[in-house]
Design an enzyme around this catalytic site. Sequence first.
Site, PDB file in Angstrom:
ATOM      1  N   SER A   1       0.740  -1.314  -0.170  1.00  0.00           N
ATOM      2  CA  SER A   1       0.017  -0.025   0.007  1.00  0.00           C
ATOM      3  C   SER A   1       0.855   1.193   0.116  1.00  0.00           C
ATOM      4  CB  SER A   1      -0.952  -0.072   1.292  1.00  0.00           C
ATOM      5  OG  SER A   1      -0.168  -0.377   2.406  1.00  0.00           O
TER       6      SER A   1
ATOM      7  N   ASP B   1      -3.471   7.330   9.269  1.00  0.00           N
ATOM      8  CA  ASP B   1      -4.243   6.467  10.011  1.00  0.00           C
ATOM      9  C   ASP B   1      -3.273   5.624  11.048  1.00  0.00           C
ATOM     10  OD1 ASP B   1      -3.052   4.626   8.613  1.00  0.00           O
ATOM     11  OD2 ASP B   1      -4.868   3.872   7.137  1.00  0.00           O
TER      12      ASP B   1
ATOM     13  N   HIS C   1      -0.540   4.390   7.024  1.00  0.00           N
ATOM     14  CA  HIS C   1      -0.414   4.848   5.795  1.00  0.00           C
ATOM     15  C   HIS C   1      -0.036   6.211   5.924  1.00  0.00           C
ATOM     16  CE1 HIS C   1      -3.314   1.287   5.410  1.00  0.00           C
ATOM     17  NE2 HIS C   1      -2.417   1.058   4.383  1.00  0.00           N
TER      18      HIS C   1
END
Length: 299
Positions: A13, A187, A190
């Site tokens: 990610s 968060d 990320h």
Amino acid sequence: MINYPAIVLFGDSLTQYSFNPGGWGERLADRYQRRADVLKRGYAGYTSRWALPLLPKIFAKGDSRVVLAVVCFGGNDASLLEENPRQHVPIEEFEENLKRIVKYVRDACCNAHILLMSNGRMVEEKWTEFLKKRQGGKFSGNCDRTDVMHGEYAAASGRVAADMGCSFLNLHKAMLSESNWQALFSDGLHLSEAGHAFVATKVLQKVHENFPLIDVTCCRFSGSPANLRSSSPLVQHGAWHDNIDASGAGVLAVAPTAWLQSESFVNKSFVMATISALVAFTTGLILGMRCQTLSRFRH
């Protein structure tokens, strides 16, 4: 379609979200405009184990376009076995998977430099709050990752880079030096916009230090990476507008793939290094001979 040199970002990610507005991949693409295609191959939630089957789909055998591959896994591999067994990858297997990835890219792409980038840090409190919201009543009450474990997997990436002889960016360690490092995350896991800017700066710094043949120097007046006063060994596509007359003559005076038409890019790096070494050796030899001659005259 012009065969631009390519920079491939391969990871989880951290890479998939790198082309969000202000993302580190987007910033990299901005730096290489008109000189190289920056290709995002990011897979959110993936581990190094799940990445292996993707390799033939991303790095074609004999692809001479790829001049840099930025490989980044570890954030999901480092999940705690007792809390997230689906994504947890034992650290020994993680290291072997990274070695297989590096070897595959080297074998497939003859011109590719490789930058192995570790996972970053994490904010356990913020990530725990996110898990509570996402999982609702299914939340176990425990965070499935720790910053300590992230540090261990980042160190494992460093061992792989040392063993494989490739460049390494320890993102976790770099973040340790930031006083307000928690602001680098949206968060807890990320990256925030500030985090993306941080990563972009670190990646470009590594390119500047380790890969001079693909480095881009921005114009000192405007800061632009793509105008007459910018510079790079990578040849730009199309002449700069300053060198084109009203009729359009001169547009194609610059060949964007000229570096591909001779020996391989990696061989160019080797040749340049060899020439520099020979020059240094010859200079030392000549100076030594002069010293011997002067010594004879004095005696």
